[in-house]
Design an enzyme around this catalytic site. Structure first.
Site, PDB file in Angstrom:
ATOM      1  N   ASP A  65      49.162  75.622  24.277  1.00  0.00           N
ATOM      2  CA  ASP A  65      48.780  74.453  23.491  1.00  0.00           C
ATOM      3  C   ASP A  65      48.014  74.915  22.261  1.00  0.00           C
ATOM      4  OD1 ASP A  65      47.744  72.102  22.451  1.00  0.00           O
ATOM      5  OD2 ASP A  65      47.236  71.255  24.402  1.00  0.00           O
TER       6      ASP A  65
ATOM      7  N   ASN B  64      52.560  75.797  12.463  1.00  0.00           N
ATOM      8  CA  ASN B  64      53.710  74.916  12.272  1.00  0.00           C
ATOM      9  C   ASN B  64      53.731  73.714  13.213  1.00  0.00           C
ATOM     10  OD1 ASN B  64      56.699  74.345  11.468  1.00  0.00           O
ATOM     11  ND2 ASN B  64      56.737  74.628  13.702  1.00  0.00           N
TER      12      ASN B  64
ATOM     13  N   TYR C 248      50.295  59.900  11.261  1.00  0.00           N
ATOM     14  CA  TYR C 248      51.041  61.023  10.693  1.00  0.00           C
ATOM     15  C   TYR C 248      50.670  61.234   9.227  1.00  0.00           C
ATOM     16  CZ  TYR C 248      54.946  64.066   9.451  1.00  0.00           C
ATOM     17  OH  TYR C 248      55.705  65.131   9.003  1.00  0.00           O
TER      18      TYR C 248
ATOM     19  N   LYS D 150      48.576  64.494   7.834  1.00  0.00           N
ATOM     20  CA  LYS D 150      49.267  65.450   6.965  1.00  0.00           C
ATOM     21  C   LYS D 150      48.528  65.606   5.633  1.00  0.00           C
ATOM     22  CE  LYS D 150      52.471  66.905   9.699  1.00  0.00           C
ATOM     23  NZ  LYS D 150      52.454  68.305  10.183  1.00  0.00           N
TER      24      LYS D 150
END
Length: 262
Positions: free
Chosen positions: A58, A82, A150, A154
């Site tokens: 993890d 990533n 999200y 980001k």
């Protein structure tokens, strides 16, 4: 001899998608690669394919994974942060519960922070430097219709990468942020009615993202823009933010009318 040749490389979330493509391309460039993924089977499959080493785990608790990668490689020279998740979409992601926000923040932002906490002091201590590559998104530059967790995380991922570059770039730590739009991955397949929006400037294959990343590394560019159109959008957003937001609101209305988030 490329920038990745002979380097000890770790790629997180490398069991499929962009992560897998980055791991494959790094191996093709002559790097020694550690493949990390939460799914041990997919990590092992990719490692077997490229002659690398699988270190599943993890990313939100990366210390043991980085130690195992260091043991396998001798030294971690390049870290591809990533792994990421998309969080809550739906018609009103503002109502996503706190546990969803916590998990998306943990994976998309704090995993990068925790990895850098381990790696950067080591890179500075031995004087050889290192390279930290964050897979963010065009959503981190432009804002995303749909999932609030999200889009927000980001933005934070890009912000952390920028801070890392500013703070340690003159001390031998190279930093890059990968910011694609639509990429043919499981995340795009599961985007439902937003697929067309995310792919409006064409959906790329993960391998194309990996190619663009290697090119940016070779050229020393911070922003990796596999969709070159994003540079223009980013400039337009900065030049006239109100006009940009008005355009995004119109786009949101079209999405609402089409029921793409329903």
């Amino acid at each position: 001899m490329g920038a990745l040749t002979g380097q000890g490389v770790v790629v997180t979330g490398a069991g499929r998608g962009i992560g897998r493509a980055l791991a494959v391309r790094a191996a093709q460039e002559g790097a020694r690669v550690v493949v990390n993924d939460l799914d041990a089977a997919t990590a092992q499959a990719v490692a077997d394919e490229i002659g690398g080493t699988a270190v599943p785990g993890d990313v939100t608790a990366p210390d043991a994974m980085i130690d195992a990668a260091t043991e396998a490689l001798g030294r971690v020279d390049v870290f591809f942060a990533n792994a990421g998740i998309d969080g809550a979409g739906g018609p009103d992601s503002l109502q996503a519960p706190d546990d969803v926000w916590d998990r998306v923040l943990d994976v998309n932002v704090m995993a990068h922070v925790r990895a850098a906490r381990v790696l950067v002091p080591r890179w500075l201590a031995d004087g050889a430097g290192g390279r930290f590559v964050v897979t963010a998104s065009a959503a981190g530059l432009l804002t995303m219709i749909g999932s609030a967790p999200y889009s927000v995380t980001k933005h934070a991922a890009v912000g952390f990468a920028e801070w890392l570059s500013v703070t340690y770039g003159a001390r031998g730590v190279d930093v890059h942020a990968i910011c694609p739009q639509g990429v043919r991955t499981q995340m795009l397949e599961e985007a439902g009615g937003l697929q067309a929006l995310l792919s409006r400037d064409s959906a790329l294959e993960p391998e194309q993202v990996a190619d663009a990343t290697v090119a940016a590394i070779e050229e020393g560019r911070f922003l990796v823009l596999p969709h070159p159109e994003v540079a223009g959008y980013y400039a337009a957003r900065a030049t006239d933010t109100d006009r940009w937001l008005a355009g995004m609101r119109r786009l949101q209305q079209k999405v609402d009318e089409a029921g793409a988030l329903g």
